[in-house]
Every structure is written in C-alpha cells, then in structure tokens.
Design a protein around this motif. Structure first.
Motif, PDB file in Angstrom:
ATOM      1  N   UNK A   2      -8.100  45.803 -44.178  1.00  0.00           N
ATOM      2  CA  UNK A   2      -6.767  45.806 -43.580  1.00  0.00           C
ATOM      3  C   UNK A   2      -6.908  45.887 -42.062  1.00  0.00           C
ATOM      4  N   UNK A   3      -6.038  45.159 -41.370  1.00  0.00           N
ATOM      5  CA  UNK A   3      -6.003  45.212 -39.917  1.00  0.00           C
ATOM      6  C   UNK A   3      -4.571  45.502 -39.490  1.00  0.00           C
ATOM      7  N   UNK A   4      -4.370  45.733 -38.208  1.00  0.00           N
ATOM      8  CA  UNK A   4      -3.022  45.985 -37.698  1.00  0.00           C
ATOM      9  C   UNK A   4      -2.123  44.767 -37.914  1.00  0.00           C
ATOM     10  N   UNK A   5      -2.721  43.559 -37.963  1.00  0.00           N
ATOM     11  CA  UNK A   5      -1.941  42.337 -38.148  1.00  0.00           C
ATOM     12  C   UNK A   5      -1.810  41.936 -39.619  1.00  0.00           C
ATOM     13  N   UNK A   6      -2.464  42.595 -40.529  1.00  0.00           N
ATOM     14  CA  UNK A   6      -2.408  42.232 -41.949  1.00  0.00           C
ATOM     15  C   UNK A   6      -3.772  42.352 -42.567  1.00  0.00           C
ATOM     16  N   UNK A   7      -3.972  41.638 -43.647  1.00  0.00           N
ATOM     17  CA  UNK A   7      -5.260  41.722 -44.326  1.00  0.00           C
ATOM     18  C   UNK A   7      -6.092  40.478 -44.030  1.00  0.00           C
ATOM     19  N   UNK A   8      -7.398  40.629 -44.145  1.00  0.00           N
ATOM     20  CA  UNK A   8      -8.335  39.549 -43.871  1.00  0.00           C
ATOM     21  C   UNK A   8      -9.257  39.414 -45.068  1.00  0.00           C
ATOM     22  N   UNK A   9      -9.459  38.188 -45.547  1.00  0.00           N
ATOM     23  CA  UNK A   9     -10.406  37.946 -46.632  1.00  0.00           C
ATOM     24  C   UNK A   9     -11.694  37.413 -46.045  1.00  0.00           C
ATOM     25  N   UNK A  10     -12.812  37.903 -46.529  1.00  0.00           N
ATOM     26  CA  UNK A  10     -14.115  37.406 -46.105  1.00  0.00           C
ATOM     27  C   UNK A  10     -14.907  37.084 -47.354  1.00  0.00           C
ATOM     28  N   UNK A  65       2.852  37.579 -54.244  1.00  0.00           N
ATOM     29  CA  UNK A  65       1.580  37.921 -53.594  1.00  0.00           C
ATOM     30  C   UNK A  65       1.029  36.702 -52.879  1.00  0.00           C
ATOM     31  N   UNK A  66       0.113  36.956 -51.929  1.00  0.00           N
ATOM     32  CA  UNK A  66      -0.359  35.871 -51.062  1.00  0.00           C
ATOM     33  C   UNK A  66      -1.782  36.132 -50.592  1.00  0.00           C
ATOM     34  N   UNK A  67      -2.583  35.073 -50.578  1.00  0.00           N
ATOM     35  CA  UNK A  67      -3.882  35.097 -49.897  1.00  0.00           C
ATOM     36  C   UNK A  67      -3.630  34.587 -48.490  1.00  0.00           C
ATOM     37  N   UNK A  68      -4.039  35.342 -47.497  1.00  0.00           N
ATOM     38  CA  UNK A  68      -3.817  34.932 -46.115  1.00  0.00           C
ATOM     39  C   UNK A  68      -4.669  33.713 -45.773  1.00  0.00           C
ATOM     40  N   UNK A  69      -4.341  33.086 -44.679  1.00  0.00           N
ATOM     41  CA  UNK A  69      -5.029  31.874 -44.253  1.00  0.00           C
ATOM     42  C   UNK A  69      -6.525  32.129 -44.059  1.00  0.00           C
ATOM     43  N   UNK A  70      -7.315  31.210 -44.575  1.00  0.00           N
ATOM     44  CA  UNK A  70      -8.772  31.282 -44.448  1.00  0.00           C
ATOM     45  C   UNK A  70      -9.332  29.868 -44.578  1.00  0.00           C
ATOM     46  N   UNK A  71     -10.606  29.712 -44.325  1.00  0.00           N
ATOM     47  CA  UNK A  71     -11.256  28.397 -44.390  1.00  0.00           C
ATOM     48  C   UNK A  71     -12.060  28.277 -45.676  1.00  0.00           C
ATOM     49  N   UNK A  72     -12.032  27.106 -46.258  1.00  0.00           N
ATOM     50  CA  UNK A  72     -12.813  26.835 -47.467  1.00  0.00           C
ATOM     51  C   UNK A  72     -14.298  26.763 -47.100  1.00  0.00           C
ATOM     52  N   UNK A  73     -15.175  27.472 -47.854  1.00  0.00           N
ATOM     53  CA  UNK A  73     -16.612  27.448 -47.550  1.00  0.00           C
ATOM     54  C   UNK A  73     -17.310  26.172 -48.020  1.00  0.00           C
ATOM     55  N   UNK A  74     -16.577  25.309 -48.710  1.00  0.00           N
ATOM     56  CA  UNK A  74     -17.120  24.037 -49.201  1.00  0.00           C
ATOM     57  C   UNK A  74     -15.981  23.202 -49.734  1.00  0.00           C
ATOM     58  N   UNK A 109      -8.272  24.980 -43.158  1.00  0.00           N
ATOM     59  CA  UNK A 109      -7.502  26.222 -43.190  1.00  0.00           C
ATOM     60  C   UNK A 109      -6.408  26.117 -44.245  1.00  0.00           C
ATOM     61  N   UNK A 110      -6.293  27.176 -45.073  1.00  0.00           N
ATOM     62  CA  UNK A 110      -5.292  27.172 -46.131  1.00  0.00           C
ATOM     63  C   UNK A 110      -4.945  28.600 -46.546  1.00  0.00           C
ATOM     64  N   UNK A 111      -3.809  28.732 -47.212  1.00  0.00           N
ATOM     65  CA  UNK A 111      -3.395  29.998 -47.821  1.00  0.00           C
ATOM     66  C   UNK A 111      -2.720  29.655 -49.144  1.00  0.00           C
ATOM     67  N   UNK A 112      -2.563  30.671 -49.989  1.00  0.00           N
ATOM     68  CA  UNK A 112      -1.918  30.474 -51.288  1.00  0.00           C
ATOM     69  C   UNK A 112      -0.907  31.595 -51.479  1.00  0.00           C
ATOM     70  N   UNK A 113       0.321  31.221 -51.896  1.00  0.00           N
ATOM     71  CA  UNK A 113       1.365  32.205 -52.177  1.00  0.00           C
ATOM     72  C   UNK A 113       1.960  31.894 -53.545  1.00  0.00           C
ATOM     73  N   UNK A 114       2.185  32.933 -54.344  1.00  0.00           N
ATOM     74  CA  UNK A 114       2.800  32.778 -55.664  1.00  0.00           C
ATOM     75  C   UNK A 114       4.314  32.855 -55.535  1.00  0.00           C
ATOM     76  N   UNK A 115       5.001  31.744 -55.791  1.00  0.00           N
ATOM     77  CA  UNK A 115       6.464  31.753 -55.778  1.00  0.00           C
ATOM     78  C   UNK A 115       6.997  32.304 -57.096  1.00  0.00           C
ATOM     79  N   UNK A 116       6.196  32.188 -58.137  1.00  0.00           N
ATOM     80  CA  UNK A 116       6.396  32.818 -59.447  1.00  0.00           C
ATOM     81  C   UNK A 116       5.019  33.357 -59.803  1.00  0.00           C
TER      82      UNK A 116
END
Length: 127
Positions: A2-10, A65-74, A109-116
C-alpha cells in the motif's frame, strides 16, 4: 503493498522448475472457472501452471474490485470465464464478458476492474 496514492502490484519471475497445480488431475475433465471462488471485496488468484516459459493463472474479482495499472511481463491473453469486467488498455476501456478474450502486448499498460463478479484466466508467454 500500500502507498499513499493506492496499491501497487509487483510481479517477479525467478527461474524455477515447471509447476502444475495439484488441483488439476491428469485424465480428468475440469473447468478453469471452478478452480477458484469469489471472496467478498477481494481479488483471488491461483497459479495453474508456472514455469520459465509461461504462466497460467485464474482470477476471481468480487464486484467493484480492481487491479491497478501495471505492465504485462510478456505477451498475454485473457480468457473471460464468468461475469464481466473492464480492461483499460493503453488508456482505452474495453468491456469483456464471459466467453470473450483479450490480448496484451508485452510491456503494455493495463488495469482490470470487475463491473460484476468476474473470473478470468490469464496466460502469459515469458521470455
């Protein structure tokens, strides 16, 4: 994390032996969407196959729920298994529903959000 701006995925990939999840039995029919359950207010994930060349993961997103923006490793392909979500890819939103697929280019760069409630499988070709 967690960061002050939100969460980061690594995501890190370390050389390893090929791994097949024990939930998958040789010689049996199964559904990827049934391997993982929804959990309230959470994103759940399970590695199905994981090695130096590729990774196959199934994910279950509770609604909202949502995965924040990140880059695809492949190079990667998403297989929508249940429900629907929105993939934001290089700044453009794409609605994706069960039965549909989406391709990510490496480093896009991409993110995923569940609308349902939303389940997906993700296969990534690693270098």
């Amino acid at each position: 994390m967690r960061t002050a701006q939100g969460s980061v995925n690594t995501e890190m990939s370390v050389r390893k032996e090929s791994m097949m999840n024990e939930a998958i039995k040789a010689g049996e029919v199964f559904r990827l969407r049934d391997l993982i359950s929804y959990e309230e207010d959470k994103i759940m994930n399970m590695a199905v196959v994981d090695n130096d060349k590729m990774k196959l993961v199934v994910m279950a997103f509770d609604e909202g729920t949502r995965l924040s923006e990140h880059a695809a490793p492949g190079e990667a392909i998403v297989f929508a298994l249940d429900g629907e979500g929105v993939i934001e890819y290089e700044g453009q939103e794409h609605l994706i529903k069960a039965g549909e697929n989406f391709h990510f280019a490496k480093a896009a760069l991409h993110s995923v959000k569940a609308t349902k409630k939303f389940k997906m499988a993700l296969i990534i070709a690693l270098d």
